[in-house]
Design an enzyme around this catalytic site. Structure first.
Site, PDB file in Angstrom:
ATOM      1  N   GLY A 166       0.972  -1.129   0.073  1.00  0.00           N
ATOM      2  CA  GLY A 166      -0.134   0.012   0.189  1.00  0.00           C
ATOM      3  C   GLY A 166       0.904   1.194   0.255  1.00  0.00           C
ATOM      4  O   GLY A 166       0.655   2.218   0.586  1.00  0.00           O
ATOM      5  N   ARG A 198       0.700   6.063  -1.652  1.00  0.00           N
ATOM      6  CA  ARG A 198       0.149   7.274  -0.985  1.00  0.00           C
ATOM      7  C   ARG A 198       0.285   7.144   0.466  1.00  0.00           C
ATOM      8  O   ARG A 198       0.517   6.088   1.151  1.00  0.00           O
ATOM      9  CB  ARG A 198      -1.312   7.269  -1.433  1.00  0.00           C
ATOM     10  CG  ARG A 198      -2.383   6.537  -0.427  1.00  0.00           C
ATOM     11  CD  ARG A 198      -3.619   7.020  -1.068  1.00  0.00           C
ATOM     12  NE  ARG A 198      -4.787   6.612  -0.060  1.00  0.00           N
ATOM     13  CZ  ARG A 198      -6.009   6.575  -0.111  1.00  0.00           C
ATOM     14  NH1 ARG A 198      -6.612   7.082  -1.355  1.00  0.00           N
ATOM     15  NH2 ARG A 198      -6.992   6.089   0.933  1.00  0.00           N
ATOM     16  N   VAL A 212      -3.132  -7.186  -1.496  1.00  0.00           N
ATOM     17  CA  VAL A 212      -2.538  -7.942  -0.566  1.00  0.00           C
ATOM     18  C   VAL A 212      -3.441  -8.607   0.484  1.00  0.00           C
ATOM     19  O   VAL A 212      -2.841  -9.453   1.396  1.00  0.00           O
ATOM     20  CB  VAL A 212      -1.425  -7.438   0.142  1.00  0.00           C
ATOM     21  CG1 VAL A 212      -0.139  -6.840  -0.875  1.00  0.00           C
ATOM     22  CG2 VAL A 212      -2.066  -5.994   0.975  1.00  0.00           C
ATOM     23  N   SER A 249      -1.499   0.601  14.860  1.00  0.00           N
ATOM     24  CA  SER A 249      -2.248   1.908  15.290  1.00  0.00           C
ATOM     25  C   SER A 249      -2.591   1.957  16.929  1.00  0.00           C
ATOM     26  O   SER A 249      -2.551   0.929  17.333  1.00  0.00           O
ATOM     27  CB  SER A 249      -3.720   2.024  14.675  1.00  0.00           C
ATOM     28  OG  SER A 249      -4.353   3.107  15.074  1.00  0.00           O
ATOM     29  N   TYR A 255     -11.319  -2.540  12.951  1.00  0.00           N
ATOM     30  CA  TYR A 255      -9.958  -1.985  12.672  1.00  0.00           C
ATOM     31  C   TYR A 255      -8.882  -2.153  14.078  1.00  0.00           C
ATOM     32  O   TYR A 255      -7.810  -2.634  13.742  1.00  0.00           O
ATOM     33  CB  TYR A 255     -10.030  -0.526  12.377  1.00  0.00           C
ATOM     34  CG  TYR A 255      -8.784   0.464  12.267  1.00  0.00           C
ATOM     35  CD1 TYR A 255      -8.291   0.277  11.002  1.00  0.00           C
ATOM     36  CD2 TYR A 255      -8.202   1.128  13.135  1.00  0.00           C
ATOM     37  CE1 TYR A 255      -7.200   0.649  10.636  1.00  0.00           C
ATOM     38  CE2 TYR A 255      -7.137   1.766  12.785  1.00  0.00           C
ATOM     39  CZ  TYR A 255      -6.563   1.782  11.601  1.00  0.00           C
ATOM     40  OH  TYR A 255      -5.372   2.480  11.155  1.00  0.00           O
ATOM     41  N   ALA A 298      -9.056  -4.427  16.144  1.00  0.00           N
ATOM     42  CA  ALA A 298      -9.013  -6.004  16.449  1.00  0.00           C
ATOM     43  C   ALA A 298      -7.652  -6.339  15.298  1.00  0.00           C
ATOM     44  O   ALA A 298      -6.930  -7.098  15.801  1.00  0.00           O
ATOM     45  CB  ALA A 298     -10.075  -6.906  16.037  1.00  0.00           C
ATOM     46  N   THR A 299      -7.807  -5.827  14.256  1.00  0.00           N
ATOM     47  CA  THR A 299      -6.566  -6.111  13.196  1.00  0.00           C
ATOM     48  C   THR A 299      -5.358  -5.553  13.742  1.00  0.00           C
ATOM     49  O   THR A 299      -4.224  -6.140  13.719  1.00  0.00           O
ATOM     50  CB  THR A 299      -6.899  -5.752  11.896  1.00  0.00           C
ATOM     51  OG1 THR A 299      -7.117  -4.204  11.876  1.00  0.00           O
ATOM     52  CG2 THR A 299      -8.008  -6.298  11.267  1.00  0.00           C
ATOM     53  N   LYS A 300      -5.595  -4.484  14.364  1.00  0.00           N
ATOM     54  CA  LYS A 300      -4.022  -3.702  14.776  1.00  0.00           C
ATOM     55  C   LYS A 300      -3.698  -4.158  16.180  1.00  0.00           C
ATOM     56  O   LYS A 300      -2.305  -4.212  16.131  1.00  0.00           O
ATOM     57  CB  LYS A 300      -4.433  -2.146  14.696  1.00  0.00           C
ATOM     58  CG  LYS A 300      -4.910  -1.475  13.594  1.00  0.00           C
ATOM     59  CD  LYS A 300      -3.761  -1.635  12.627  1.00  0.00           C
ATOM     60  CE  LYS A 300      -4.019  -0.776  11.175  1.00  0.00           C
ATOM     61  NZ  LYS A 300      -3.028  -1.100  10.138  1.00  0.00           N
ATOM     62  N   ILE A 323      -2.504  10.656  12.541  1.00  0.00           N
ATOM     63  CA  ILE A 323      -1.693  11.073  11.215  1.00  0.00           C
ATOM     64  C   ILE A 323      -2.469  12.000  10.219  1.00  0.00           C
ATOM     65  O   ILE A 323      -3.438  11.464   9.491  1.00  0.00           O
ATOM     66  CB  ILE A 323      -0.597   9.862  10.677  1.00  0.00           C
ATOM     67  CG1 ILE A 323      -0.188   9.045  11.889  1.00  0.00           C
ATOM     68  CG2 ILE A 323       0.320  10.540   9.876  1.00  0.00           C
ATOM     69  CD1 ILE A 323       0.835   9.950  12.564  1.00  0.00           C
TER      70      ILE A 323
HETATM   71  P1  NAD Z   1      -4.398   5.631   3.229  1.00  0.00           P
HETATM   72  O1  NAD Z   1      -5.521   5.210   3.116  1.00  0.00           O
HETATM   73  O2  NAD Z   1      -3.729   6.928   2.687  1.00  0.00           O
HETATM   74  O3  NAD Z   1      -3.135   4.278   2.474  1.00  0.00           O
HETATM   75  C1  NAD Z   1      -3.366   3.094   2.620  1.00  0.00           C
HETATM   76  C2  NAD Z   1      -2.656   2.394   1.219  1.00  0.00           C
HETATM   77  O4  NAD Z   1      -3.158   1.029   1.421  1.00  0.00           O
HETATM   78  C3  NAD Z   1      -3.524   3.045   0.086  1.00  0.00           C
HETATM   79  O5  NAD Z   1      -2.557   3.328  -0.807  1.00  0.00           O
HETATM   80  C4  NAD Z   1      -4.372   1.995  -0.265  1.00  0.00           C
HETATM   81  O6  NAD Z   1      -4.637   1.719  -1.749  1.00  0.00           O
HETATM   82  C5  NAD Z   1      -3.513   0.690   0.390  1.00  0.00           C
HETATM   83  N1  NAD Z   1      -4.335  -0.637   0.428  1.00  0.00           N
HETATM   84  C6  NAD Z   1      -5.436  -0.782   1.182  1.00  0.00           C
HETATM   85  N2  NAD Z   1      -5.818  -2.031   0.908  1.00  0.00           N
HETATM   86  C7  NAD Z   1      -5.021  -2.696   0.418  1.00  0.00           C
HETATM   87  C8  NAD Z   1      -5.012  -4.007  -0.259  1.00  0.00           C
HETATM   88  N3  NAD Z   1      -5.748  -4.969  -0.283  1.00  0.00           N
HETATM   89  N4  NAD Z   1      -3.910  -4.320  -1.210  1.00  0.00           N
HETATM   90  C9  NAD Z   1      -2.984  -3.334  -1.560  1.00  0.00           C
HETATM   91  N5  NAD Z   1      -2.892  -2.170  -0.975  1.00  0.00           N
HETATM   92  C10 NAD Z   1      -4.136  -1.857  -0.068  1.00  0.00           C
HETATM   93  O7  NAD Z   1      -3.913   5.505   4.755  1.00  0.00           O
HETATM   94  P2  NAD Z   1      -2.655   5.786   5.658  1.00  0.00           P
HETATM   95  O8  NAD Z   1      -3.120   6.720   6.522  1.00  0.00           O
HETATM   96  O9  NAD Z   1      -1.424   6.334   4.901  1.00  0.00           O
HETATM   97  O10 NAD Z   1      -2.408   4.439   6.463  1.00  0.00           O
HETATM   98  C11 NAD Z   1      -1.348   3.585   6.032  1.00  0.00           C
HETATM   99  C12 NAD Z   1      -1.253   2.603   7.469  1.00  0.00           C
HETATM  100  O11 NAD Z   1      -1.246   3.339   8.644  1.00  0.00           O
HETATM  101  C13 NAD Z   1      -2.716   1.850   7.424  1.00  0.00           C
HETATM  102  O12 NAD Z   1      -2.290   0.430   7.870  1.00  0.00           O
HETATM  103  C14 NAD Z   1      -3.238   2.313   8.637  1.00  0.00           C
HETATM  104  O13 NAD Z   1      -4.294   1.489   9.181  1.00  0.00           O
HETATM  105  C15 NAD Z   1      -2.049   2.942   9.596  1.00  0.00           C
HETATM  106  N6  NAD Z   1      -2.401   4.235  10.380  1.00  0.00           N
HETATM  107  C16 NAD Z   1      -2.783   5.363   9.932  1.00  0.00           C
HETATM  108  C17 NAD Z   1      -3.035   6.180  10.790  1.00  0.00           C
HETATM  109  C18 NAD Z   1      -3.414   7.500  10.327  1.00  0.00           C
HETATM  110  O14 NAD Z   1      -3.760   8.426  11.311  1.00  0.00           O
HETATM  111  N7  NAD Z   1      -3.581   8.061   8.968  1.00  0.00           N
HETATM  112  C19 NAD Z   1      -3.097   5.860  12.055  1.00  0.00           C
HETATM  113  C20 NAD Z   1      -2.687   4.644  12.601  1.00  0.00           C
HETATM  114  C21 NAD Z   1      -2.471   3.763  11.701  1.00  0.00           C
END
Ligand code: NAD
Length: 250
Positions: free
Chosen positions: A14, A17, A66, A144, A157, A159-161, A190
């Site tokens: 992922g 972005r 994935v 997370s 969410y 539960a997965t984290k 974030i």
């Molecule tokens: P985002 O939605 O901007 O990016 C997530 C990326 O994962 C996207 O590019 C999406 O296309 C990709 N993705 C999702 N499912 C997919 C799959 N099945 N196969 C391939 N790619 C897939 O989110 P983000 O904020 O950049 O989050 C990135 C990670 O950080 C995530 O695991 C999210 O749970 C975690 N996170 C984010 C925050 C936050 O505040 N933004 C906080 C805690 C944890």
């Protein structure tokens, strides 16, 4: 990083972005080659690869969902053929399907389990053999703070984290003696597309809980990942590092 064993190859799931993109760039900056996995926008993954090339890294964009074992097997095969063996795996791909538990549909549960947790199982399983063989490897799971303290509306969410943490600690125990570390970064709040959809009152309520007084940036998370991926992190395994401006300190 690039010092002891030439350039190493990192895969960021992922990675097109948000946080994944920042991680890919940080690893590129630190001397890693980077395979960028994406599942929807080829254009942004290709653009990221150009930025990585400008940093002197070899980079390739690889489409795969994935959450599907078959896609992950094909992903690793094509990375192996075109770029080599993955030595650093960042399990970053993730989605949210928020709802109160009483209203949560079964597919909202299972889609999140598949994208956030099954993906880490499939990818780590594919990557670990090569790491053990090389007697060097790094796996970093992006969890997370919701996995540490829970969050209303995010039972699926969270539960997965939380699951990623148990998964990483178990894998860390299995492969510590083989030179492979498995760690977790738990970001707080974030600034990314994932959080841009939140309403203003939710954002300000969350900001009040952050001692640093600001939301984190994707780069804040990327710096922590770069440490776990480095040679400097070789004696650190099975750990959870919250990158949350002090939100969950205890
Ligand atoms: P985002 O939605 O901007 O990016 C997530 C990326 O994962 C996207 O590019 C999406 O296309 C990709 N993705 C999702 N499912 C997919 C799959 N099945 N196969 C391939 N790619 C897939 O989110 P983000 O904020 O950049 O989050 C990135 C990670 O950080 C995530 O695991 C999210 O749970 C975690 N996170 C984010 C925050 C936050 O505040 N933004 C906080 C805690 C944890």
């Amino acid at each position: 990083m690039a010092d002891k064993a030439g350039r190493r190859l990192a895969l960021v799931t992922g990675g097109g972005r948000g946080i994944g993109r920042a991680i890919a760039l940080k690893l590129g900056e630190k001397g890693f080659d980077v395979a960028v996995n994406y599942n929807n926008s080829a254009a942004s993954a290709e653009e990221l690869c150009e930025e990585l090339s400008a940093l002197g890294a070899s980079a390739g964009a690889f489409k795969a969902d994935v959450s599907k074992a078959g896609d992950v097997a094909a992903l690793f095969k094509s990375i192996e053929e075109s770029m080599g063996t993955v030595q650093v795996l960042v399990n970053n791909a993730g989605i949210t399907r928020d709802n109160l538990l009483m209203r949560m549909k079964e597919e909202e549960w299972s889609d999140v389990i598949a994208a956030n947790l099954n993906s880490a199982f499939y990818c780590t399983k594919e990557a670990i053999r090569g790491m053990v063989k090389a007697r060097w490897g790094r796996v970093v799971c992006i969890s997370s703070v919701a996995g540490l303290v829970g969050n209303a509306g995010q039972a699926n969410y969270s539960a997965t984290k939380a699951g990623l943490i148990g998964f990483a600690k178990s894998a860390a125990r299995e492969y510590a003696a083989k030179g492979v570390t498995v760690n977790v970064v738990a970001p707080g709040f974030i600034e990314t597309d994932m959080t841009s959809v939140l309403k203003e009152n939710v954002r300000s309520a969350m900001l009040r809980q952050i001692p640093s007084g600001r939301m984190g940036s994707p780069e804040d998370v990327a710096k922590a990942v770069a440490f776990f991926a480095s040679d400097e992190g070789e004696y650190v395994t099975g750990q959870v590092l919250a990158v949350d401006g002090g939100m969950t300190m205890c």
